[in-house]
Design a protein around this motif. Structure first.
Motif, mmCIF file in Angstrom:
data_model
loop_
_atom_site.group_PDB
_atom_site.id
_atom_site.type_symbol
_atom_site.label_atom_id
_atom_site.label_comp_id
_atom_site.label_asym_id
_atom_site.label_seq_id
_atom_site.Cartn_x
_atom_site.Cartn_y
_atom_site.Cartn_z
ATOM 1 N N ARG A 49 -2.961 -9.891 -13.360
ATOM 2 C CA ARG A 49 -2.080 -8.771 -13.065
ATOM 3 C C ARG A 49 -2.271 -7.690 -14.116
ATOM 4 O O ARG A 49 -2.348 -7.981 -15.302
ATOM 5 N N SER A 52 1.260 -3.202 -11.684
ATOM 6 C CA SER A 52 1.604 -3.645 -10.326
ATOM 7 C C SER A 52 0.370 -4.030 -9.516
ATOM 8 O O SER A 52 0.482 -4.381 -8.344
ATOM 9 N N ASP A 53 -0.813 -3.973 -10.126
ATOM 10 C CA ASP A 53 -2.063 -4.264 -9.420
ATOM 11 C C ASP A 53 -2.600 -5.643 -9.772
ATOM 12 O O ASP A 53 -2.405 -6.145 -10.874
#
Length: 163
Positions: A49, A52-53
């Motif tokens: 991670r 948020s990706d």
């Protein structure tokens, strides 16, 4: 070789060591390899991670330039390599083609599943003699009046759903 199932796409490069942002199913966390559109199978070195990706690092992709060549490509997994799901959950690709019943009447077949952000929605192509009967219908998948069982989707006939 078994059936390939699309699980996402590769996004923009991440950092300088060949990482790529990944847009798709979190099932990638449980896979050892994926099939990259036009490139063949690639082993997964790491998935992590970044904000948020999700970022995926593929074995052999070691530079930003190598990663740039993969941007936008579709990512697939072999169906038999997908991890089992807990009871009551299912892979959406397995819903495509299932008949959808409202009460006892056949409404149509699932042709797609849309991720709308708030919830997933079944796209059901209707069946019937009139053009209006064949128009696509959108049915919220997580609604309490929708259940998937025995190779079919069952929808309780509630007022206003299909108007």
């Amino acid at each position: 070789m078994g059936r390939l199932v699309e699980i996402g796409r590769l996004g923009s490069p991440y950092a300088l060591a060949g990482g790529l942002k990944f847009r798709g199913e979190e099932v990638i966390l449980h896979l050892e390899r994926v099939y990259i559109e036009g490139q063949g199978f690639r082993a997964i070195r790491d998935v992590f991670r970044a904000g948020s990706d999700w970022v995926v690092q593929l074995l052999g992709v070691t530079s930003r330039e190598m990663a740039e060549a993969l941007v936008g490509l579709r990512v697939y997994a072999l169906e038999e390599e997908l991890p089992p799901l807990e009871e009551g959950r299912f892979y959406y690709f397995r819903l495509i083609g299932l008949p959808v019943y409202v009460g006892e009447a056949l409404l149509g077949r699932v042709v797609d599943v849309l991720d709308t952000g708030a919830q997933d929605v079944l796209v059901v192509e209707g069946e019937g003699p009139r053009l209006r009967d064949r128009a696509p219908r959108l049915i919220p998948l997580q609604a309490p009046y929708v259940r998937v069982e025995e190779g079919s989707v069952w929808v309780e006939p509630i007022e206003g759903l299909l108007d």
